[in-house]
Design an enzyme around this catalytic site. Structure first.
Site, PDB file in Angstrom:
ATOM      1  CE  LYS A 111      -3.843  -2.424   0.673  1.00 21.48           C
ATOM      2  NZ  LYS A 111      -3.454  -3.919   0.621  1.00 21.48           N
TER       3      LYS A 111
HETATM    4  C1  LIG Z   1      -4.396  -4.807   0.190  1.00 24.50           C
HETATM    5  C2  LIG Z   1      -3.391  -5.944   0.090  1.00 24.50           C
HETATM    6  C3  LIG Z   1      -3.704  -7.204  -0.754  1.00 24.50           C
HETATM    7  C4  LIG Z   1      -4.787  -6.956  -1.638  1.00 24.50           C
HETATM    8  O1  LIG Z   1      -4.563  -5.804  -2.731  1.00 24.50           O
HETATM    9  P1  LIG Z   1      -5.986  -5.410  -3.549  1.00 24.50           P
HETATM   10  O2  LIG Z   1      -5.436  -4.113  -4.236  1.00 24.50           O
HETATM   11  O3  LIG Z   1      -6.859  -4.907  -2.453  1.00 24.50           O
HETATM   12  O4  LIG Z   1      -6.300  -6.282  -4.356  1.00 24.50           O
HETATM   13  C5  LIG Z   1      -2.839  -8.040  -0.938  1.00 24.50           C
HETATM   14  N1  LIG Z   1      -1.607  -8.383  -0.139  1.00 24.50           N
HETATM   15  C6  LIG Z   1      -1.482  -7.565   0.699  1.00 24.50           C
HETATM   16  C7  LIG Z   1      -0.487  -7.572   1.810  1.00 24.50           C
HETATM   17  C8  LIG Z   1      -2.432  -6.261   1.041  1.00 24.50           C
HETATM   18  O5  LIG Z   1      -2.022  -5.471   2.048  1.00 24.50           O
END
Ligand SMILES: *Cc1c(COP(=O)(O)O)cnc(C)c1O
Length: 503
Positions: A111
Site C-alpha cells: 500500500k
Molecule cells: C491490500 C493487500 C492485498 C490486496 O490488494 P488489492 O489491491 O486489495 O487487491 C494483498 N496483499 C497485501 C499484503 C495487502 O495489503
C-alpha cells in the site's frame, strides 16, 4: 477526463477525480481513454530510476497537474522514506519467477507504493479544486491500507484522516501499527464487524447526500484513500513497468517479449493497475488473479456468477479477506466497452440480492486476459516452507497465496512464460503465521516475539516498520458498532471526537 462507471456524473479532471475519491452518487471514476505507450517510449524509459519513471507515467494520466508538481510529488514519495534504494526490487528465484518486493516502504506492505504518493496528489488537488474546504479522508482497512494511509496523511495541513478496521480481523502487528499512530489529525476506530462491513459503512456514508450537505455546511469534504480513489490505482501502474525493465536488464526477457503478472487479490485494485499497464502497451501476457479461501473472484471468473452470500473466512492473509471487491466494477466497465447500463443492473443486484451474473460475452473477454485461482491457508503455508527450504527466501502469507496459485497455473497449462509475482507484504508483518508455516514453535510467543523469532530463524533483519512496535504507546482505543460509524464521522468532522491520548 475521468468518467463514472455508472454514467451518473459529468466528466471531471484528474484532480477532480482524486479530490472526490468516488462518484458522489455511487460509481467509480475511470479515465475516459487509456494512454498508449509505444515500443520506442518503452525503450526510452528502461533505464529510468523509480521516481522519474513514476513521473513519466503519471504525467500521461494526470494532465491537469503541471510537470513540476508531478515531479515534486514523485521525488518526495519515492525517496529515503523507502528502506531500499531501488524502491521495488525484483528477486528472481529459479523455477518460480521474479518476486517484486513491494514492501520496502514505511509500513512494510505494498500500500505504501501508492499511499506515499496519493496524499501529495490530493494536497495539490485541494489547491486546484478544493475551494478552501477541510478534507476528511475516510478509510476502511483490512489491515494494511490503514497504517499506510495514516502515515501518508498524518499532519498534512487541511486534512483529517479516520480509519475503520475490523475488530479481531487484522493481525496484532497491523493493529498496533495503526493504534500507535501519532499525529494531530489521525483517528482510528475498531468496528465490530468484518472488512466488508467497514467498507460498506464507509461507502454508505460517502453516498449519503444529506450527510454530505451537512458536512459542506461545516466547510468539510469527504474523500477516500482506498483503492476506490483513482489516486491510489494510478501510482500502482508504475511498478509493473519497473518490474519489466528489471527483467530486461537481467536478460530474462528481450524487449517486446511478454511476462505474466501474478497478483494476490482482495479489492482487485492491484491487479486492475496491472490491467491498465497492459492496456497502455506493457507486454503483460496473462493477469493471474490469486485469492485465498474467500474465493468469490475465482468462482466469478469460472462460473460467471458473483455471489457474496457465502461463508466469510478469517485467513492467515487477512488483507485479502474480502467478499466485495470494489474495483471489479471498474474492470467490468472497461472490458464491457464502457457499458454503464448493464453494469448499473449488476451493481443493483449485488446490493439488493447479494449476487449478479456476468453479461453475455464478458467471460470470454476476461478469459483472454486473466486466469484465476485460489489457495487456502494450508496450501499457502506449504509454499512458504518449500520456498524457504529451496531458496532461503521468506514469503509472507499473501505472497504465498500468489505463489501457490501460480504453481497451479503452471501445472494446469504447462506455460512457462516468465512471471512477476507481487510480494505484497514483508513476512515480518505476519510473523506468527509465517513462523508456524516454517514449522517453528509459536506457542507462548506474542506477535512481537514472533517477529524476533522469525528474524533469528530466517536470518533476515526485522523490517524497520515493525521494529520496536511494542514500545510505542497505544493512542487509539475506540471500539464501535457498525451502526455508530456515521456518528463517529460526524464527531471527527465537528472536532468533538475525543482526541487520542497524546504520546
Ligand atoms: C491490500 C493487500 C492485498 C490486496 O490488494 P488489492 O489491491 O486489495 O487487491 C494483498 N496483499 C497485501 C499484503 C495487502 O495489503
Amino acid at each position: 477526463m475521468y468518467i463514472s462507471t455508472r454514467d451518473n456524473h459529468p466528466p471531471v479532471t484528474a484532480s477532480g477525480a482524486i479530490y472526490l475519491g468516488m462518484v458522489p452518487a455511487g460509481g467509480l471514476f475511470v479515465p475516459e481513454t487509456v494512454p498508449k505507450v509505444s515500443p520506442d517510449q518503452l525503450r526510452a524509459w528502461r533505464e529510468l530510476p523509480y521516481p522519474a519513471l513514476a513521473a513519466a507515467i503519471l504525467r500521461l494520466f494526470l494532465d491537469d497537474y503541471t510537470e513540476d508538481e508531478i515531479k515534486a510529488c514523485a521525488d518526495a514519495a519515492y525517496g529515503s522514506n523507502f528502506f531500499h534504494g531501488d524502491i521495488a526490487p525484483l528477486t528472481w528465484l529459479d523455477g518460480l519467477g521474479g518476486f517484486l518486493e513491494l514492501w520496502h516502504g514505511p509500513t512494510a506492505a505494498f500500500k505504501d507504493m501508492a499511499l506515499q504518493l496519493t496524499p501529495r496528489l490530493l494536497e495539490r488537488a485541494m489547491v486546484k479544486v478544493g475551494g478552501g474546504k477541510t478534507l476528511l479522508i475516510l478509510v476502511a482497512t483490512s489491515g494494511d491500507t490503514g497504517k499506510a494511509a495514516l502515515e501518508g496523511f498524518k499532519n498534512v495541513p487541511g486534512i483529517k484522516i479516520l480509519c475503520f478496521y475490523p475488530d479481531q480481523g487484522v493481525s496484532k502487528a497491523q493493529e498496533l501499527q495503526m493504534t500507535t499512530t501519532d499525529g494531530e489529525n489521525t483517528f482510528v476506530v475498531a468496528v465490530e464487524g468484518n472488512f466488508d462491513d467497514c467498507q460498506n459503512g464507509v461507502k454508505a456514508i460517502f453516498g449519503d447526500e444529506a450527510f454530505n450537505q451537512a458536512l459542506a455546511g461545516q466547510n468539510i469534504q469527504m474523500s477516500s484513500a482506498n483503492s476506490i480513489n483513482w489516486g491510489r490505482l494510478c501510482p500502482q501502474i508504475v511498478y509493473y513497468f519497473h518490474a519489466y525493465f528489471q527483467l530486461l536488464r537481467a536478460g530474462r526477457l528481450t524487449l517486446g517479449q511478454p511476462f505474466h503478472a501474478v497478483v494476490p487479490t482482495g479489492n482487485f485494485g492491484n491487479i486492475l493497475s496491472a490491467w491498465y499497464a497492459r492496456e497502455m502497451g506493457l507486454p503483460i501476457g496473462k493477469l493471474i488473479c490469486a485469492s485465498n479461501a474467500n474465493r468469490v473472484l475465482t468462482d466469478f471468473f469460472a462460473e460467471g456468477i458473483y455471489d457474496r452470500r457465502r461463508d466469510f473466512y478469517k485467513t492467515a492473509s487477512p488483507s485479502m479477506d474480502i467478499l466485495i471487491s470494489s474495483n471489479l466494477e471498474r474492470f467490468l466497465f472497461e472490458i464491457s466497452g464502457h457499458d454503464a447500463g448493464t453494469l448499473i443492473g449488476c451493481m443493483r443486484d449485488l446490493g439488493e440480492k447479494g449476487r449478479f451474473a456476468a453479461a453475455k460475452g464478458w467471460l470470454e473477454r476476461i478469459r483472454e486476459l486473466l486466469w484465476a485461482g485460489s489457495a487456502d491457508d494450508r496450501e499457502a503455508a506449504g509454499v512458504i516452507q518449500e520456498v524457504f527450504a529451496r531458496h532461503h527466501y521468506t514469503l509472507d502469507t499473501h505472497t504465498s497465496v500468489a505463489a501457490a496459485v501460480y504453481g497451479r497455473y503452471r501445472r494446469e497449462t504447462g506455460d512457462d512464460t516468465p512471471a512477476v509475482i507481487d510480494a505484497t507484504a514483508s513476512p515480518f508483518k505476519f510473523a506468527g503465521s509465517v513462523l508456524a508455516a516454517l514449522g517453528q514453535e509459536t506457542k507462548g510467543l506474542d506477535e512481537l516475539g514472533a517477529v524476533a523469532a522469525l528474524s533469528l530463524y530466517s536470518g533476515q533483519p526485522i523490517h524497520p516498520a515493525l521494529a520496536g512496535l511494542e514500545k510505542r504507546p497505544v493512542r487509539h482505543r475506540r471500539r464501535a458498532a457498525v451502526s455508530e460509524m456515521r456518528e463517529i464521522v460526524a464527531a471527527v468532522a465537528a472536532g468533538t471526537f475525543p482526541r487520542p491520548a497524546s504520546s
